[in-house]
Design a protein around this motif. Structure first.
Motif, PDB file in Angstrom:
ATOM      1  N   ALA A  57       0.841  -1.206   0.000  1.00  0.00           N
ATOM      2  CA  ALA A  57       0.000   0.000   0.000  1.00  0.00           C
ATOM      3  C   ALA A  57       0.870   1.248   0.000  1.00  0.00           C
ATOM      4  CB  ALA A  57      -0.909   0.002   1.228  1.00  0.00           C
ATOM      5  N   THR A  58       0.181   2.396  -0.094  1.00  0.00           N
ATOM      6  CA  THR A  58       0.822   3.694   0.073  1.00  0.00           C
ATOM      7  C   THR A  58       0.300   4.303   1.357  1.00  0.00           C
ATOM      8  OG1 THR A  58       0.983   3.983  -2.319  1.00  0.00           O
ATOM      9  CG2 THR A  58       1.246   5.950  -0.982  1.00  0.00           C
ATOM     10  N   TYR A  59       1.205   4.884   2.122  1.00  0.00           N
ATOM     11  CA  TYR A  59       0.865   5.465   3.421  1.00  0.00           C
ATOM     12  C   TYR A  59       1.340   6.902   3.492  1.00  0.00           C
ATOM     13  CZ  TYR A  59       0.608   0.518   4.675  1.00  0.00           C
ATOM     14  OH  TYR A  59       0.306  -0.817   4.709  1.00  0.00           O
ATOM     15  N   ARG A  62       0.889   6.358  10.730  1.00  0.00           N
ATOM     16  CA  ARG A  62       0.709   6.158   9.283  1.00  0.00           C
ATOM     17  C   ARG A  62      -0.774   6.013   8.954  1.00  0.00           C
ATOM     18  NH1 ARG A  62       2.422   0.047   7.470  1.00  0.00           N
ATOM     19  NH2 ARG A  62       1.935  -0.952   9.438  1.00  0.00           N
ATOM     20  N   LYS A  95      -3.257   4.896   5.810  1.00  0.00           N
ATOM     21  CA  LYS A  95      -3.278   4.153   4.552  1.00  0.00           C
ATOM     22  C   LYS A  95      -4.150   4.889   3.539  1.00  0.00           C
ATOM     23  CE  LYS A  95      -4.307  -0.336   2.570  1.00  0.00           C
ATOM     24  NZ  LYS A  95      -4.838  -1.681   2.824  1.00  0.00           N
ATOM     25  N   GLU A 145       7.349  -3.114   3.643  1.00  0.00           N
ATOM     26  CA  GLU A 145       6.303  -3.138   4.660  1.00  0.00           C
ATOM     27  C   GLU A 145       6.908  -3.418   6.039  1.00  0.00           C
ATOM     28  OE1 GLU A 145       2.316  -2.539   5.645  1.00  0.00           O
ATOM     29  OE2 GLU A 145       3.082  -2.468   3.601  1.00  0.00           O
ATOM     30  N   ILE A 203      -1.087   1.722  12.137  1.00  0.00           N
ATOM     31  CA  ILE A 203      -1.945   2.412  11.167  1.00  0.00           C
ATOM     32  C   ILE A 203      -3.022   3.168  11.950  1.00  0.00           C
ATOM     33  CG2 ILE A 203      -3.574   2.151   9.260  1.00  0.00           C
ATOM     34  CD1 ILE A 203      -1.984  -0.305   8.375  1.00  0.00           C
ATOM     35  N   LYS A 249      -7.371   5.811   7.655  1.00  0.00           N
ATOM     36  CA  LYS A 249      -7.320   5.800   6.193  1.00  0.00           C
ATOM     37  C   LYS A 249      -7.379   7.228   5.690  1.00  0.00           C
ATOM     38  CE  LYS A 249      -9.479   1.314   5.580  1.00  0.00           C
ATOM     39  NZ  LYS A 249     -10.605   0.587   5.000  1.00  0.00           N
TER      40      LYS A 249
END
Length: 111
Positions: free
Chosen positions: A9-11, A18, A20, A39, A47, A50
């Motif tokens: 993914a991109t964070y 972080r 997402k 990762e 995380i 989002k």
């Protein structure tokens, strides 16, 4: 903050947390440069949530054909073509998105 792309993914990394990004299309709306990482290098960083589309992004939900302007992290339905002129919007900036991507943002007032 810093954008980091991994194999999964991109964070968006900010203040030791972080977030997402929900899709490559959402990442595109932010236009920030990204660095690559594994990762495993981020595994110690929790995380925190989002991240959807940047404020000012025009999105079109391909499921229902509705156009929205993202504003204050809400999607605002553009109900008529005159709104584009009124707000100085450009149809060439529309990003087509899935229903799940569009639903990442709470519905705000119509424009």
């Amino acid at each position: 903050g810093l954008a980091v792309q991994t194999e999964k993914a991109t964070y968006w990394i900010k203040d030791g947390k972080r977030f997402k990004l929900i899709s490559d299309r959402a990442t595109k709306s932010w236009s920030f440069p990204t660095v690559n990482a594994n990762e495993s290098a981020l595994s110690s960083m929790k995380i925190a949530g989002k991240l959807g589309f940047r404020d000012g992004t025009l999105i079109k939900n391909i499921a229902d054909g509705k156009l929205y302007l993202i504003s204050q992290n809400k999607k605002r339905h553009i109900v008529d073509p005159d709104t584009f002129d009124q707000y100085g919007l450009n149809r060439s900036n529309i990003i087509e998105v899935s229903e799940s991507e569009a639903n990442m943002h709470e519905l705000g007032e119509n424009l």
